[in-house]
Write a protein that holds these residues in place. Structure first.
Motif, mmCIF file in Angstrom:
data_model
loop_
_atom_site.group_PDB
_atom_site.id
_atom_site.type_symbol
_atom_site.label_atom_id
_atom_site.label_comp_id
_atom_site.label_asym_id
_atom_site.label_seq_id
_atom_site.Cartn_x
_atom_site.Cartn_y
_atom_site.Cartn_z
ATOM 1 N N VAL A 152 39.788 35.623 33.296
ATOM 2 C CA VAL A 152 39.984 37.015 32.864
ATOM 3 C C VAL A 152 38.640 37.616 32.472
ATOM 4 O O VAL A 152 38.344 38.771 32.807
ATOM 5 C CB VAL A 152 41.001 37.084 31.698
ATOM 6 C CG1 VAL A 152 41.005 38.449 31.052
ATOM 7 C CG2 VAL A 152 42.390 36.724 32.199
ATOM 8 N N TRP A 153 37.804 36.840 31.771
ATOM 9 C CA TRP A 153 36.490 37.344 31.378
ATOM 10 C C TRP A 153 35.637 37.654 32.607
ATOM 11 O O TRP A 153 34.934 38.661 32.647
ATOM 12 C CB TRP A 153 35.781 36.338 30.467
ATOM 13 C CG TRP A 153 34.479 36.870 29.975
ATOM 14 C CD1 TRP A 153 33.237 36.488 30.361
ATOM 15 C CD2 TRP A 153 34.294 37.914 29.024
ATOM 16 N NE1 TRP A 153 32.286 37.212 29.703
ATOM 17 C CE2 TRP A 153 32.909 38.103 28.869
ATOM 18 C CE3 TRP A 153 35.172 38.706 28.285
ATOM 19 C CZ2 TRP A 153 32.383 39.055 28.015
ATOM 20 C CZ3 TRP A 153 34.629 39.645 27.424
ATOM 21 C CH2 TRP A 153 33.257 39.813 27.299
ATOM 22 N N LYS A 154 35.689 36.788 33.624
ATOM 23 C CA LYS A 154 34.937 37.045 34.854
ATOM 24 C C LYS A 154 35.416 38.332 35.517
ATOM 25 O O LYS A 154 34.608 39.118 36.026
ATOM 26 C CB LYS A 154 35.096 35.876 35.840
ATOM 27 C CG LYS A 154 34.298 34.659 35.473
ATOM 28 C CD LYS A 154 34.501 33.572 36.515
ATOM 29 C CE LYS A 154 33.778 32.301 36.131
ATOM 30 N NZ LYS A 154 34.017 31.221 37.100
ATOM 31 N N MET A 155 36.745 38.567 35.499
ATOM 32 C CA MET A 155 37.279 39.794 36.090
ATOM 33 C C MET A 155 36.815 41.021 35.314
ATOM 34 O O MET A 155 36.464 42.049 35.898
ATOM 35 C CB MET A 155 38.811 39.742 36.141
ATOM 36 C CG MET A 155 39.349 38.778 37.170
ATOM 37 S SD MET A 155 41.132 38.861 37.295
ATOM 38 C CE MET A 155 41.605 37.637 36.104
ATOM 39 N N LEU A 156 36.811 40.934 33.983
ATOM 40 C CA LEU A 156 36.345 42.055 33.169
ATOM 41 C C LEU A 156 34.861 42.329 33.411
ATOM 42 O O LEU A 156 34.448 43.500 33.480
ATOM 43 C CB LEU A 156 36.597 41.772 31.687
ATOM 44 C CG LEU A 156 38.059 41.784 31.241
ATOM 45 C CD1 LEU A 156 38.170 41.337 29.788
ATOM 46 C CD2 LEU A 156 38.659 43.168 31.421
ATOM 47 N N ALA A 158 33.239 41.734 36.199
ATOM 48 C CA ALA A 158 33.144 42.349 37.526
ATOM 49 C C ALA A 158 33.559 43.814 37.466
ATOM 50 O O ALA A 158 32.927 44.677 38.096
ATOM 51 C CB ALA A 158 34.007 41.588 38.528
ATOM 52 N N ALA A 159 34.617 44.109 36.712
ATOM 53 C CA ALA A 159 35.054 45.499 36.579
ATOM 54 C C ALA A 159 33.981 46.332 35.879
ATOM 55 O O ALA A 159 33.726 47.487 36.261
ATOM 56 C CB ALA A 159 36.369 45.562 35.803
ATOM 57 N N GLY A 160 33.346 45.778 34.862
ATOM 58 C CA GLY A 160 32.269 46.494 34.167
ATOM 59 C C GLY A 160 31.081 46.760 35.076
ATOM 60 O O GLY A 160 30.505 47.851 35.051
ATOM 61 N N ARG A 161 30.705 45.741 35.874
ATOM 62 C CA ARG A 161 29.599 45.953 36.820
ATOM 63 C C ARG A 161 29.949 47.034 37.829
ATOM 64 O O ARG A 161 29.119 47.892 38.153
ATOM 65 C CB ARG A 161 29.278 44.648 37.546
ATOM 66 C CG ARG A 161 28.425 43.690 36.761
ATOM 67 C CD ARG A 161 27.877 42.579 37.638
ATOM 68 N NE ARG A 161 28.935 41.827 38.308
ATOM 69 C CZ ARG A 161 29.529 40.747 37.794
ATOM 70 N NH1 ARG A 161 29.173 40.309 36.608
ATOM 71 N NH2 ARG A 161 30.469 40.122 38.453
ATOM 72 N N SER A 162 31.174 47.003 38.324
ATOM 73 C CA SER A 162 31.601 48.002 39.295
ATOM 74 C C SER A 162 31.591 49.397 38.688
ATOM 75 O O SER A 162 31.135 50.359 39.319
ATOM 76 C CB SER A 162 33.003 47.650 39.799
ATOM 77 O OG SER A 162 33.452 48.606 40.728
ATOM 78 N N ALA A 163 32.078 49.533 37.461
ATOM 79 C CA ALA A 163 32.083 50.837 36.795
ATOM 80 C C ALA A 163 30.654 51.321 36.560
ATOM 81 O O ALA A 163 30.349 52.506 36.757
ATOM 82 C CB ALA A 163 32.845 50.742 35.469
ATOM 83 N N ARG A 164 29.752 50.413 36.139
ATOM 84 C CA ARG A 164 28.358 50.799 35.913
ATOM 85 C C ARG A 164 27.720 51.299 37.207
ATOM 86 O O ARG A 164 27.025 52.321 37.222
ATOM 87 C CB ARG A 164 27.580 49.615 35.368
ATOM 88 C CG ARG A 164 26.160 50.007 34.967
ATOM 89 C CD ARG A 164 25.307 48.823 34.597
ATOM 90 N NE ARG A 164 24.924 48.151 35.828
ATOM 91 C CZ ARG A 164 24.919 46.843 36.008
ATOM 92 N NH1 ARG A 164 25.265 46.040 35.038
ATOM 93 N NH2 ARG A 164 24.571 46.312 37.161
ATOM 94 N N LYS A 165 27.958 50.589 38.306
ATOM 95 C CA LYS A 165 27.383 51.016 39.583
ATOM 96 C C LYS A 165 27.968 52.349 40.039
ATOM 97 O O LYS A 165 27.261 53.180 40.610
ATOM 98 C CB LYS A 165 27.614 49.941 40.643
ATOM 99 C CG LYS A 165 26.753 48.714 40.429
ATOM 100 C CD LYS A 165 27.013 47.661 41.480
ATOM 101 C CE LYS A 165 26.171 46.432 41.206
ATOM 102 N NZ LYS A 165 26.465 45.356 42.162
ATOM 103 N N GLY A 166 29.259 52.558 39.756
ATOM 104 C CA GLY A 166 29.872 53.835 40.097
ATOM 105 C C GLY A 166 29.257 54.989 39.313
ATOM 106 O O GLY A 166 28.982 56.058 39.864
#
Length: 180
Positions: A152-156, A158-166
């Motif tokens: 779950v932490w790895k997924m969070l 990844a979601a944070g990295r994706s949001a930052r790049k967006g």
């Protein structure tokens, strides 16, 4: 009737022989545990001593950094900032913050992180192969129980990295001269 009595006697004698062997093996097992206890205690005490040394060293480092910062600041004030620059004071502050927020927590976490290895060594010393098997089983259960939260932490992350790049893409779209 005489045969029945002899048969009963043979059974009782065999049971008593087996109980004697069991008592001997139990006594030997208890003796092995008693004999291994000082070694296990030494492992635990060595771990505690090493942990106290590392944590104490980290506390001493924090104290030294604070004293060094105070010395730098006082020398700067008394010499009216002739030889010590503001960068020297900032470097002193950085050193104190690193000692407080990096070195000291690393020493404490390192002490507790070695607890699993110490427990394994104690079990191995006290109970031999059975202790090793028990320690490995506990470790495997620990891995199984902590696997879902780690995923779950790895997924969070990844979601944070994706949001930052967006967000970076939107900012670059709004201001093309802004490049990360």
């Amino acid at each position: 009737m005489a045969r029945l009595g002899r048969a009963i006697w043979r059974v009782v004698k065999a049971v008593l022989d087996q109980l004697a062997k069991l008592a001997t093996k139990l006594g030997q097992a208890i003796w092995r545990v008693v004999k291994a206890t000082p070694k296990a205690a030494m492992i635990v005490l060595t771990w505690i001593w090493d942990g106290m040394k590392s944590v104490g060293g980290a506390v001493a480092e924090v104290g030294m950094r604070v004293v060094a910062l105070l010395h730098t600041a006082l020398v700067a004030v008394f010499q009216l900032f002739r030889t010590i620059t503001l960068q020297d004071v900032i470097n002193g502050c950085k050193a104190v913050l690193q000692a407080v927020f990096v070195s000291f927590p690393q020493a404490v976490v390192g002490f507790f992180a070695r607890a699993g290895r110490v427990a394994y060594e104690v079990l191995k010393t006290m109970f031999g192969c059975a202790g090793q098997v028990f320690a490995i089983l506990v470790y495997l259960i620990w891995l199984i129980l902590t696997w879902p939260p780690r995923q779950v932490w790895k997924m969070l992350e990844a979601a944070g990295r994706s949001a930052r790049k967006g967000v970076e893409e939107i900012l670059v779209w709004m201001d093309p001269k802004r490049m990360p």
